[in-house]
Design an enzyme around this catalytic site. Structure first.
Site, PDB file in Angstrom:
ATOM      1  N   LEU A 136      58.806  48.733  54.243  1.00 30.70           N
ATOM      2  CA  LEU A 136      59.904  49.665  54.012  1.00 30.70           C
ATOM      3  C   LEU A 136      60.363  49.421  52.586  1.00 30.70           C
ATOM      4  CD1 LEU A 136      62.401  49.673  57.047  1.00 30.70           C
ATOM      5  CD2 LEU A 136      61.156  51.613  56.104  1.00 30.70           C
ATOM      6  N   ASP A 137      60.541  50.481  51.837  1.00 35.04           N
ATOM      7  CA  ASP A 137      61.020  50.332  50.470  1.00 35.04           C
ATOM      8  C   ASP A 137      62.368  49.620  50.460  1.00 35.04           C
ATOM      9  OD1 ASP A 137      58.854  51.803  49.464  1.00 35.04           O
ATOM     10  OD2 ASP A 137      59.907  53.681  49.827  1.00 35.04           O
ATOM     11  N   THR A 138      62.677  49.022  49.347  1.00 31.59           N
ATOM     12  CA  THR A 138      63.945  48.314  49.196  1.00 31.59           C
ATOM     13  C   THR A 138      65.127  49.239  49.483  1.00 31.59           C
ATOM     14  OG1 THR A 138      62.898  46.930  47.533  1.00 31.59           O
ATOM     15  CG2 THR A 138      65.294  46.876  47.613  1.00 31.59           C
TER      16      THR A 138
END
Length: 188
Positions: free
Chosen positions: A42-44
């Site tokens: 999951l992206d930051t």
């Protein structure tokens, strides 16, 4: 039972790695089990369900598009989503390096079960927002964000709520917490 799979409710701003990072908290700040690694990312700037495992075969089964494990996201987008955009997302979107597989997409009411995001999204008084439920079976780099932007509705907030059969809210997994799972929680 030996734990080989966990679900984590990742907060905004947490980087999906265990090593220290200069500007972001890492998974190490929340999970102290040894030898666990994310099965997908999951992206930051995305939040929600992240699966981690210490079993390489299970990691492949979860993360690989070959197994077509559905992943459902709630996306808060800028503007009022229109049926033509929904239809485009459902058929597949041409992005720079690939065409997405058809997605299951519907407009939903603003979720009341979500936690407050810190920091909050930027809101503009003159531009309303919409919420979409988007289910994909791929999961390429920033795919949902790129899909929404391609149809003219940039993502302001993105929360992964379900992978396979495991739903974050049906299991009351609080933000920043994790729990052990079995494969039966994911695969029907």
């Amino acid at each position: 039972m030996v734990t080989s799979l966990i679900a984590f409710n990742k907060p905004y701003g947490v980087i999906c790695q265990f090593s220290e990072h200069d500007t972001h908290p890492s998974l190490k700040n929340f999970i102290t089990l040894p030898e666990f690694y994310p099965a997908g990312r999951l992206d930051t700037d995305s939040e929600g369900l992240l699966l981690l495992t210490n079993d390489g075969k299970l990691q492949t089964k979860i993360a690989s598009p070959k197994f077509k494990l559905p992943k459902t996201y709630w996306a808060q987008v800028e503007g009022i989503a229109v049926p033509s955009a929904i239809n485009q997302l459902q058929k597949g979107i041409e992005l720079k390096e690939f065409v997405t597989q058809p997605a299951k997409v519907k407009i939903i009411a603003a979720p009341t079960c979500l936690w407050q995001r810190a920091p909050p999204i930027r809101e503009r008084k003159a531009i309303p927002t919409s919420w979409l439920s988007i289910t994909i079976t791929e999961g390429k780099n920033r795919q949902v964000r790129r899909m929404c932007a391609a149809v003219g509705f940039p993502c302001l907030r993105l929360v992964r709520v379900q992978i396979g059969e495991f739903n974050l809210f049906e299991h009351s997994l609080a933000l920043g917490k994790w729990q052990a799972l079995t494969e039966n929680n994911l695969f029907s």
